[in-house]
Motif scaffolding. Structure first.
Motif, PDB file in Angstrom:
ATOM      1  N   ASP A 249     -10.477  37.697   0.621  1.00  0.00           N
ATOM      2  CA  ASP A 249     -10.721  37.802   2.156  1.00  0.00           C
ATOM      3  C   ASP A 249     -11.300  36.438   2.632  1.00  0.00           C
ATOM      4  N   ALA A 250     -12.172  35.648   2.329  1.00  0.00           N
ATOM      5  CA  ALA A 250     -12.303  34.373   2.569  1.00  0.00           C
ATOM      6  C   ALA A 250     -11.330  33.346   2.546  1.00  0.00           C
ATOM      7  N   TYR A 251     -10.332  33.575   1.339  1.00  0.00           N
ATOM      8  CA  TYR A 251      -9.285  32.606   1.488  1.00  0.00           C
ATOM      9  C   TYR A 251      -8.216  33.127   2.441  1.00  0.00           C
ATOM     10  N   LEU A 252      -8.029  34.186   2.600  1.00  0.00           N
ATOM     11  CA  LEU A 252      -6.962  34.612   3.787  1.00  0.00           C
ATOM     12  C   LEU A 252      -7.394  34.090   5.073  1.00  0.00           C
TER      13      LEU A 252
ATOM     14  N   ARG B 246      -7.071  30.354   5.511  1.00  0.00           N
ATOM     15  CA  ARG B 246      -5.534  30.208   5.602  1.00  0.00           C
ATOM     16  C   ARG B 246      -4.883  30.376   7.094  1.00  0.00           C
ATOM     17  N   LEU B 247      -5.548  31.780   7.394  1.00  0.00           N
ATOM     18  CA  LEU B 247      -5.190  32.116   9.026  1.00  0.00           C
ATOM     19  C   LEU B 247      -5.815  31.079  10.017  1.00  0.00           C
ATOM     20  N   ALA B 248      -6.771  30.325   9.703  1.00  0.00           N
ATOM     21  CA  ALA B 248      -7.177  29.497  10.559  1.00  0.00           C
ATOM     22  C   ALA B 248      -6.599  28.192  10.571  1.00  0.00           C
ATOM     23  N   GLU B 249      -5.769  27.801   9.606  1.00  0.00           N
ATOM     24  CA  GLU B 249      -5.035  26.524   9.720  1.00  0.00           C
ATOM     25  C   GLU B 249      -4.038  26.553  10.516  1.00  0.00           C
TER      26      GLU B 249
END
Length: 90
Positions: A22-25, A28-31
């Motif tokens: 969840d933290a990884y996603l 990634r979505l914030a980039e």
């Protein structure tokens, strides 16, 4: 007792893996990127949905030849990629 401990350990590991994913996603979505920019625009969404809808209709109406269907979906892919690239430069 050993079996319940193993199940409890597995549950804790599963929870930790899910939290890390969840933290990884979220990172990634914030980039920034072309896909994120296009998803933010409803105009892009309409274009993609429209081309896919037209592709489905054309596929249903196409003759039995697979070549025609391949050309149709190839044109849709080129259109959508070009749209994503132009959306990124706006």
């Amino acid at each position: 007792m050993s079996e319940s401990l193993d199940a409890q350990t597995r549950d804790e590991i599963d929870d930790q893996v899910a939290e890390a994913f969840d933290a990884y996603l979220a990172d990634r979505l914030a980039e920034p990127g072309p896909l994120r920019a296009s998803l933010a625009s409803s105009r892009s969404t309409r274009l993609v949905l429209g081309t896919v809808g037209l592709g489905a209709l054309a596929t249903a109406l196409a003759p039995d030849g697979n070549i025609v269907v391949c050309w149709i979906w190839g044109a849709i892919a080129v259109t959508n990629v070009a749209w994503l690239l132009t959306a990124r430069h706006r």
